[in-house]
Design a protein around this motif. Structure first.
Motif: not given
Length: 171
Positions: A99-104, A109-112, A138-139, A159-163
């Motif tokens: 779960g560390i990756g998801a938390a990071l 995202l919260d910061y951005a 959500g990307f 792969v290029l992704m965006a949210l």
């Protein structure tokens, strides 16, 4: 697994340098940077990077060991400062799936959110676990770059992704 995520500063430079070089060694296909180039940088160079940017680290509770990190680059140019780019995502192999990756990603995202309207990320096409994590967060995929990286004589696609964080208002 208990951990805390914080914005890293120059005081974290030695730990961050070690983690970054480990990531570049273990998964060179996951980064645009190379181990050869980054290993030439001193702890002071990494301190400047941390003090001048937004890099977040996950530390294990109790030991304080740095077990993952992710950066956010926000352009200063007026036409592109509405989009941030996530870079340098790495979680130590023994911590993956915890779960560390998801938390990071959630933390960055919260910061951005208050700063940019959209966040992009690039993921190695062979990194199915990371790709699935970003989809779950959500990307959406908007592009695919063949032969994006060349390591030795091997090519790696990305792969290029965006949210979108703030939808475009309708008139």
């Amino acid at each position: 697994m208990q951990f805390a995520i914080n914005k890293l500063s120059g005081a974290d430079a030695a730990d961050y340098r070690d983690l970054r070089l480990e990531g570049l060694f273990n998964n060179p296909e996951s980064f645009g940077a190379s181990l050869d180039d980054e290993s030439l940088l001193s702890v002071e160079d990494f301190a400047q990077r941390l003090n001048g940017g937004a890099v977040f680290g996950a530390r294990r509770a109790g030991t304080g060991a740095l077990i993952g990190a992710v950066g956010l680059r926000i352009p200063t140019a007026s036409k592109t400062k509405h989009k941030g780019a996530i870079w340098g995502m790495y979680v130590r192999p023994d911590m993956r799936g915890s779960g560390i990756g998801a938390a990071l990603i959630k933390h960055v995202l919260d910061y951005a959110g208050p700063i940019v309207e959209e966040v992009t990320i690039v993921v190695g096409a062979s990194n199915v676990a990371a790709y699935n994590l970003y989809l779950k967060m959500g990307f959406e995929q908007y592009g695919f770059e063949k032969r994006a990286l060349k390591i030795g004589q091997s090519y790696h696609d990305e792969v290029l992704m965006a949210l979108v964080l703030k939808p475009i208002p309708t008139p």
